[in-house]
Design a protein around this motif. Structure first.
Motif, PDB file in Angstrom:
ATOM      1  N   ASP A  41       0.838  -1.210   0.000  1.00  0.00           N
ATOM      2  CA  ASP A  41       0.000   0.000   0.000  1.00  0.00           C
ATOM      3  C   ASP A  41       0.870   1.256   0.000  1.00  0.00           C
ATOM      4  O   ASP A  41       0.627   2.192  -0.765  1.00  0.00           O
ATOM      5  CB  ASP A  41      -0.929   0.023   1.223  1.00  0.00           C
ATOM      6  CG  ASP A  41      -2.073  -0.965   1.114  1.00  0.00           C
ATOM      7  OD1 ASP A  41      -2.523  -1.229  -0.019  1.00  0.00           O
ATOM      8  OD2 ASP A  41      -2.521  -1.477   2.159  1.00  0.00           O
ATOM      9  N   LYS A  42       1.872   1.261   0.853  1.00  0.00           N
ATOM     10  CA  LYS A  42       2.764   2.426   0.934  1.00  0.00           C
ATOM     11  C   LYS A  42       3.598   2.555  -0.341  1.00  0.00           C
ATOM     12  O   LYS A  42       3.800   3.663  -0.847  1.00  0.00           O
ATOM     13  CB  LYS A  42       3.685   2.301   2.144  1.00  0.00           C
ATOM     14  CG  LYS A  42       2.961   2.422   3.468  1.00  0.00           C
ATOM     15  CD  LYS A  42       3.927   2.243   4.626  1.00  0.00           C
ATOM     16  CE  LYS A  42       3.207   2.311   5.959  1.00  0.00           C
ATOM     17  NZ  LYS A  42       4.137   2.099   7.086  1.00  0.00           N
ATOM     18  N   ALA A  43       4.075   1.423  -0.847  1.00  0.00           N
ATOM     19  CA  ALA A  43       4.875   1.447  -2.082  1.00  0.00           C
ATOM     20  C   ALA A  43       4.050   1.993  -3.245  1.00  0.00           C
ATOM     21  O   ALA A  43       4.537   2.824  -4.012  1.00  0.00           O
ATOM     22  CB  ALA A  43       5.394   0.053  -2.400  1.00  0.00           C
ATOM     23  N   ALA A  44       2.803   1.546  -3.357  1.00  0.00           N
ATOM     24  CA  ALA A  44       1.942   1.996  -4.454  1.00  0.00           C
ATOM     25  C   ALA A  44       1.738   3.503  -4.409  1.00  0.00           C
ATOM     26  O   ALA A  44       1.766   4.170  -5.449  1.00  0.00           O
ATOM     27  CB  ALA A  44       0.600   1.279  -4.400  1.00  0.00           C
ATOM     28  N   LYS A  45       1.548   4.022  -3.227  1.00  0.00           N
ATOM     29  CA  LYS A  45       1.350   5.475  -3.076  1.00  0.00           C
ATOM     30  C   LYS A  45       2.591   6.238  -3.560  1.00  0.00           C
ATOM     31  O   LYS A  45       2.477   7.222  -4.292  1.00  0.00           O
ATOM     32  CB  LYS A  45       1.057   5.799  -1.611  1.00  0.00           C
ATOM     33  CG  LYS A  45       0.771   7.240  -1.342  1.00  0.00           C
ATOM     34  CD  LYS A  45       0.432   7.466   0.114  1.00  0.00           C
ATOM     35  CE  LYS A  45       0.187   8.937   0.396  1.00  0.00           C
ATOM     36  NZ  LYS A  45      -0.068   9.201   1.800  1.00  0.00           N
ATOM     37  N   GLU A  46       3.765   5.778  -3.173  1.00  0.00           N
ATOM     38  CA  GLU A  46       5.011   6.429  -3.591  1.00  0.00           C
ATOM     39  C   GLU A  46       5.233   6.293  -5.095  1.00  0.00           C
ATOM     40  O   GLU A  46       5.551   7.262  -5.776  1.00  0.00           O
ATOM     41  CB  GLU A  46       6.201   5.852  -2.825  1.00  0.00           C
ATOM     42  CG  GLU A  46       6.184   6.112  -1.338  1.00  0.00           C
ATOM     43  CD  GLU A  46       6.314   7.574  -0.965  1.00  0.00           C
ATOM     44  OE1 GLU A  46       6.952   8.348  -1.701  1.00  0.00           O
ATOM     45  OE2 GLU A  46       5.771   7.947   0.090  1.00  0.00           O
ATOM     46  N   TYR A  47       5.073   5.070  -5.600  1.00  0.00           N
ATOM     47  CA  TYR A  47       5.284   4.850  -7.036  1.00  0.00           C
ATOM     48  C   TYR A  47       4.298   5.663  -7.878  1.00  0.00           C
ATOM     49  O   TYR A  47       4.665   6.178  -8.934  1.00  0.00           O
ATOM     50  CB  TYR A  47       5.161   3.368  -7.396  1.00  0.00           C
ATOM     51  CG  TYR A  47       6.320   2.513  -6.952  1.00  0.00           C
ATOM     52  CD1 TYR A  47       7.633   2.875  -7.229  1.00  0.00           C
ATOM     53  CD2 TYR A  47       6.106   1.319  -6.277  1.00  0.00           C
ATOM     54  CE1 TYR A  47       8.705   2.080  -6.834  1.00  0.00           C
ATOM     55  CE2 TYR A  47       7.169   0.513  -5.879  1.00  0.00           C
ATOM     56  CZ  TYR A  47       8.463   0.901  -6.164  1.00  0.00           C
ATOM     57  OH  TYR A  47       9.513   0.108  -5.776  1.00  0.00           O
ATOM     58  N   LYS A  48       3.079   5.779  -7.421  1.00  0.00           N
ATOM     59  CA  LYS A  48       2.084   6.552  -8.170  1.00  0.00           C
ATOM     60  C   LYS A  48       2.532   8.005  -8.305  1.00  0.00           C
ATOM     61  O   LYS A  48       2.424   8.594  -9.381  1.00  0.00           O
ATOM     62  CB  LYS A  48       0.721   6.484  -7.477  1.00  0.00           C
ATOM     63  CG  LYS A  48      -0.371   7.193  -8.246  1.00  0.00           C
ATOM     64  CD  LYS A  48      -1.723   7.011  -7.595  1.00  0.00           C
ATOM     65  CE  LYS A  48      -2.806   7.654  -8.424  1.00  0.00           C
ATOM     66  NZ  LYS A  48      -4.132   7.426  -7.863  1.00  0.00           N
ATOM     67  N   GLU A  49       3.041   8.559  -7.236  1.00  0.00           N
ATOM     68  CA  GLU A  49       3.536   9.942  -7.262  1.00  0.00           C
ATOM     69  C   GLU A  49       4.724  10.072  -8.220  1.00  0.00           C
ATOM     70  O   GLU A  49       4.792  10.999  -9.015  1.00  0.00           O
ATOM     71  CB  GLU A  49       3.930  10.379  -5.846  1.00  0.00           C
ATOM     72  CG  GLU A  49       4.350  11.807  -5.736  1.00  0.00           C
ATOM     73  CD  GLU A  49       3.227  12.797  -6.004  1.00  0.00           C
ATOM     74  OE1 GLU A  49       3.532  13.898  -6.494  1.00  0.00           O
ATOM     75  OE2 GLU A  49       2.063  12.483  -5.733  1.00  0.00           O
ATOM     76  N   ILE A  50       5.635   9.137  -8.143  1.00  0.00           N
ATOM     77  CA  ILE A  50       6.821   9.162  -9.003  1.00  0.00           C
ATOM     78  C   ILE A  50       6.430   8.990 -10.470  1.00  0.00           C
ATOM     79  O   ILE A  50       7.022   9.610 -11.356  1.00  0.00           O
ATOM     80  CB  ILE A  50       7.819   8.050  -8.587  1.00  0.00           C
ATOM     81  CG1 ILE A  50       8.311   8.287  -7.157  1.00  0.00           C
ATOM     82  CG2 ILE A  50       8.989   7.980  -9.556  1.00  0.00           C
ATOM     83  CD1 ILE A  50       8.961   7.075  -6.519  1.00  0.00           C
ATOM     84  N   SER A  51       5.416   8.174 -10.736  1.00  0.00           N
ATOM     85  CA  SER A  51       5.023   7.876 -12.119  1.00  0.00           C
ATOM     86  C   SER A  51       4.465   9.083 -12.855  1.00  0.00           C
ATOM     87  O   SER A  51       4.316   9.053 -14.077  1.00  0.00           O
ATOM     88  CB  SER A  51       4.004   6.731 -12.159  1.00  0.00           C
ATOM     89  OG  SER A  51       2.742   7.140 -11.699  1.00  0.00           O
ATOM     90  N   LYS A  52       4.188  10.147 -12.149  1.00  0.00           N
ATOM     91  CA  LYS A  52       3.716  11.374 -12.810  1.00  0.00           C
ATOM     92  C   LYS A  52       4.810  12.016 -13.654  1.00  0.00           C
ATOM     93  O   LYS A  52       4.531  12.829 -14.526  1.00  0.00           O
ATOM     94  CB  LYS A  52       3.200  12.369 -11.768  1.00  0.00           C
ATOM     95  CG  LYS A  52       1.940  11.891 -11.074  1.00  0.00           C
ATOM     96  CD  LYS A  52       1.504  12.850  -9.995  1.00  0.00           C
ATOM     97  CE  LYS A  52       0.291  12.298  -9.259  1.00  0.00           C
ATOM     98  NZ  LYS A  52      -0.118  13.159  -8.144  1.00  0.00           N
ATOM     99  N   ASP A  53       6.051  11.638 -13.387  1.00  0.00           N
ATOM    100  CA  ASP A  53       7.195  12.125 -14.162  1.00  0.00           C
ATOM    101  C   ASP A  53       7.534  11.061 -15.212  1.00  0.00           C
ATOM    102  O   ASP A  53       8.082  10.012 -14.882  1.00  0.00           O
ATOM    103  CB  ASP A  53       8.383  12.369 -13.230  1.00  0.00           C
ATOM    104  CG  ASP A  53       9.610  12.899 -13.955  1.00  0.00           C
ATOM    105  OD1 ASP A  53       9.584  13.002 -15.204  1.00  0.00           O
ATOM    106  OD2 ASP A  53      10.596  13.217 -13.268  1.00  0.00           O
TER     107      ASP A  53
END
Length: 94
Positions: A41-53
């Protein structure tokens, strides 16, 4: 006076870029750490933010997709894959 302001400006611009890069690096390390400890859950939240770039997609692709499948969040995984395909199409046309 102009030279002083110009010199300061030359120093600030590269510093902002370096700070942004180090922030991205830090976010990726945090997300990878969550992934490695199976805190999806925590990883998905971080990766989602990063994937905006768009430039970071290749660096997080495998772990982000695996994270979404582990949750299981198939809808988000499908959206991510469609977004990646759209990004690839955009750069293929350049």
């Amino acid at each position: 006076m102009f030279m002083l302001i110009f010199s300061i400006g030359l120093f600030i611009i590269p510093t902002k870029k370096i700070f942004a890069q180090s922030t991205t690096e830090m976010k990726i390390k945090i997300a990878d750490s969550y992934f490695a400890s199976e805190e999806y859950d925590k990883a998905a939240k971080e990766y989602k933010e990063i994937s905006k770039d768009d430039k970071q997609i290749s660096r997080i692709y495998d772990n982000y997709l695996k994270t979404l499948l582990e949750l299981p969040d198939y809808k988000a995984a499908e959206k991510f894959l469609k977004d990646v395909a759209a990004i690839q199409d955009k750069y293929a046309q350049v």
